[in-house]
Design an enzyme around this catalytic site. Structure first.
Site, PDB file in Angstrom:
ATOM      1  N   GLU A   1      44.360  39.928  25.500  1.00  0.00           N
ATOM      2  CA  GLU A   1      43.188  40.590  26.070  1.00  0.00           C
ATOM      3  C   GLU A   1      42.378  41.203  24.931  1.00  0.00           C
ATOM      4  OE1 GLU A   1      42.641  43.965  29.547  1.00  0.00           O
ATOM      5  OE2 GLU A   1      44.242  44.250  28.071  1.00  0.00           O
TER       6      GLU A   1
ATOM      7  N   LYS B   1      39.537  39.627  35.148  1.00  0.00           N
ATOM      8  CA  LYS B   1      40.628  40.549  35.475  1.00  0.00           C
ATOM      9  C   LYS B   1      40.408  41.200  36.836  1.00  0.00           C
ATOM     10  CE  LYS B   1      43.087  44.422  33.264  1.00  0.00           C
ATOM     11  NZ  LYS B   1      42.994  45.363  32.106  1.00  0.00           N
TER      12      LYS B   1
ATOM     13  N   CYS C   1      46.846  41.886  31.459  1.00  0.00           N
ATOM     14  CA  CYS C   1      47.341  43.243  31.215  1.00  0.00           C
ATOM     15  C   CYS C   1      47.820  43.984  32.474  1.00  0.00           C
ATOM     16  CB  CYS C   1      46.269  44.035  30.478  1.00  0.00           C
ATOM     17  SG  CYS C   1      46.905  45.456  29.546  1.00  0.00           S
TER      18      CYS C   1
END
Length: 268
Positions: free
Chosen positions: A40, A106, A142
């Site tokens: 990321e 995301k 993440c």
């Protein structure tokens, strides 16, 4: 299938970070990897304003990723930021390689541990699975790793390998949580999980936000650690056993045996 995890330390210059992508991708290809994963925020680390560096998916930075994927003939997945249209950005993975030109935004934003990602980042909504040499690969970012339902959805869509691309925050117990969560998602889904993090940037930069702790790892479908990195920049290259993962999925059968409670309640 041979994969590579490029545990890099991104800076604030997208051009310099693209050079890292190029160098590590070439090394991964030379080692025989079919897939190389970057963290990321590969385009630019956290801790600085992101809107000024964000670019569209047809911009120079994304095209640079595509160029090195074409040059090497392997699939590259890397974290970048794109304008969202509302003044924020999207926290995006670009995936490019033979037969793949996709992106994932995301879904779960890091509004936790005193950090508010949603102030500057707009959430995505759609899970993404790509094909790498006939292998179904699910993409996550993440904080997503704390939400097993996303991983189950990716497994339901056929993902045999699920990737996690992170810029993990430091703090007491955080590295242990990162390792445990990656292994747990592998057990949940009976998929191989490849989790790549930013290398630890030092105490001064780490104080600015979630900027990485290292500890990139590959977990088997049984949750065993196949290979792991330390805190420093490193290219982790490993062979993953997809046949063993398929046997685990058939033998343990958690995907087949689980009860979708919302669906069961709605039909009761």
């Amino acid at each position: 299938m041979r994969i590579a995890l490029a545990q890099i330390r991104s800076g604030t210059d997208p051009a310099a970070n693209l050079e890292l992508v190029t160098r590590y991708t070439r090394e991964a290809a030379a080692d025989g990897a079919a897939l190389v994963l970057f963290p990321e925020a590969t385009m630019c680390r956290f801790g600085v304003p992101l809107a000024p560096v964000a670019e569209p998916l047809d911009g120079r930075w994304a095209d640079g990723v595509r160029a090195v994927a074409r040059e090497t003939g392997i699939t590259v997945v890397a974290g970048m930021f794109c304008p969202s249209g509302d003044g924020r950005v999207t926290n995006t993975l670009i995936a490019s390689g033979p037969g793949a030109d996709a992106h994932y935004d995301k879904i779960h934003l890091y509004d936790a541990f005193g950090f508010a990602e949603s102030k500057t980042v707009a959430p995505g909504s759609e899970p993404v699975v790509i094909d790498v040499n006939g292998v179904k690969v699910g993409l996550t970012l993440c904080y997503d790793v704390r939400f097993p339902e996303l991983y189950l959805e990716l497994a339901d869509r056929g993902a045999q390998l699920i990737t996690v691309h992170a810029s993990w925050g430091t703090g007491a117990g955080k590295l242990d949580q990162w390792t445990l969560l990656a292994r747990a998602r592998a057990i949940d889904t009976t998929a191989v999980v490849a989790a790549v993090d930013q290398a630890y940037p030092g105490d001064e930069i780490a104080a600015l936000g979630p900027t990485g702790v290292g500890g990139s790892l590959v977990a088997s479908a049984l949750g065993e650690i196949v290979q792991a990195a330390g805190a420093e920049p490193q290219l982790v290259v490993t062979d993953i056993d997809l046949d063993a993962a398929a046997r685990a999925r058939e033998t343990i059968a958690v995907l087949r045996n689980r009860t979708p409670f919302a669906k069961a309640q709605s039909t009761a």
